[in-house]
Design an enzyme around this catalytic site. Structure first.
Site, PDB file in Angstrom:
ATOM      1  N   GLU A   1       0.644  -1.137  -0.120  1.00 52.45           N
ATOM      2  CA  GLU A   1       0.031  -0.229   0.123  1.00 52.45           C
ATOM      3  C   GLU A   1       0.770   1.319  -0.065  1.00 52.45           C
ATOM      4  O   GLU A   1       1.112   1.872   1.146  1.00 52.45           O
ATOM      5  CB  GLU A   1      -0.936   0.060   1.235  1.00 52.45           C
ATOM      6  CG  GLU A   1      -1.861   1.124   1.106  1.00 52.45           C
ATOM      7  CD  GLU A   1      -2.698   1.320   2.324  1.00 52.45           C
ATOM      8  OE1 GLU A   1      -3.491   2.395   2.571  1.00 52.45           O
ATOM      9  OE2 GLU A   1      -2.662   0.653   3.293  1.00 52.45           O
TER      10      GLU A   1
ATOM     11  N   LYS B   1      -2.884  -2.117  -2.759  1.00 54.43           N
ATOM     12  CA  LYS B   1      -3.846  -1.117  -2.221  1.00 54.43           C
ATOM     13  C   LYS B   1      -3.516   0.352  -2.664  1.00 54.43           C
ATOM     14  O   LYS B   1      -2.462   0.871  -2.122  1.00 54.43           O
ATOM     15  CB  LYS B   1      -4.263  -1.429  -0.946  1.00 54.43           C
ATOM     16  CG  LYS B   1      -5.235  -0.316  -0.103  1.00 54.43           C
ATOM     17  CD  LYS B   1      -5.562  -0.953   1.225  1.00 54.43           C
ATOM     18  CE  LYS B   1      -6.734   0.100   1.839  1.00 54.43           C
ATOM     19  NZ  LYS B   1      -7.015  -0.330   3.021  1.00 54.43           N
TER      20      LYS B   1
END
Length: 294
Positions: free
Chosen positions: A176, A212
């Site tokens: 992420e 993400k």
């Protein structure tokens, strides 16, 4: 790695619920839920309150595998129980939802327009414990606040270095590198980020990863990542957008599914009756799942 679980995450419809608020973000999450700082007196009581919140969400009839593929947990949640089961076992064995674990220890100070992850000195001990607790995958967050080629390369290199360790334990790492949605050069930062991600993907052996990412400024910008053989799924964070705005932007991106936190529980409070709570949560889940279908 369990091929049934991997196939579900790779192919099925739905989204990932982010329930991983940690020590720093827990008071804010509780305030959003309607629990004020005056309602608890120390950190132990605070974490008890947030586990009560998470338990209410997870055990709700609205929270099920029809529209939810996975849930990201805070480290402490992994060792807490829901009824007579550890949280991850309850998620998978009762709900059919894949459990992920937040493994980063927060953000370092900003340097060159980015915030790397703080050192994870006990990562391998945590990963061994995650395997014991039947965790499917992990998540770790960095933040990009400027379209800095050097800074973004450092973030991506750090993320992939840790991801390889995580994958060696049979877990699926969610990488992420969040691009701050408020920065003026967001689109430029995303160009640099995608280039760095593709370069590092090409260096992997047989590791499987997920991403993400902030919802991109250019629709369908991350399709090339989704097609890479090493990528299980690409999911999107809400990044501070309202649920309505995040859903609207997400729906324009084919193949991108949600992994929302604040947007998921928007308007859900401790004061609601169980019937009101379940109805509100169902409305949120339905809207996010629909936006993830495109």
């Amino acid at each position: 790695m369990d091929n049934v679980k991997l196939s579900r995450m790779r192919n099925d419809q739905g989204f990932i619920a982010a329930l991983d608020q940690s020590g720093g973000s827990t008071p804010k999450a509780l305030r959003q839920y309607g629990v004020m700082e005056t309602d608890y007196h120390n950190e132990t009581e605070m974490f008890d309150k947030v586990h009560e919140m998470r338990t209410r969400i997870i055990t709700s009839p609205a929270f099920n595998s029809n529209k939810i593929l996975g849930a990201i947990l805070f480290e402490q949640t992994m060792d807490r129980m829901i009824y007579d089961k550890y949280t991850a076992d309850y998620l998978w064995n009762v709900k059919g939802i894949l459990p992920f674990l937040k493994v980063d220890k927060g953000l370092a100070d900003e340097v060159d327009g980015v915030q790397l992850m703080k050192p994870m000195t006990e990562l391998e001990t945590l990963l061994k414990h995650a395997v014991e607790r039947n965790i499917f995958g992990t998540k770790m967050r960095s933040v990009i606040k400027k379209a800095s080629a050097e800074g973004i390369e450092r973030i991506v290199a750090q993320q992939f270095e840790v991801a390889k360790i995580i994958a060696s334990y049979g877990l699926v790492p969610i990488i992420e590198p969040e691009v701050d949605i408020t920065i003026e050069d967001k689109a430029e930062a995303e160009v640099l980020l995608k280039g760095a991600l593709l370069r590092h993907l090409a260096l992997l052996d047989d590791e499987q990863v997920m991403f993400k990412l902030s919802i991109p400024s250019v629709d369908n910008f991350y399709e090339s990542l989704m097609k890479d053989k090493h990528v299980v799924r690409v999911v999107a964070l809400s990044g501070g957008y309202s649920q309505e705005e995040a859903d609207r932007r997400l729906a324009r991106n084919h193949g991108l599914i949600a992994s929302f936190s604040r947007a998921l529980v928007e308007g859900i409070t401790v004061q609601l009756t169980d019937e009101e709570f379940d109805k509100k949560l169902q409305t949120s889940i339905d809207a996010i799942a629909k936006a993830s279908e495109s």
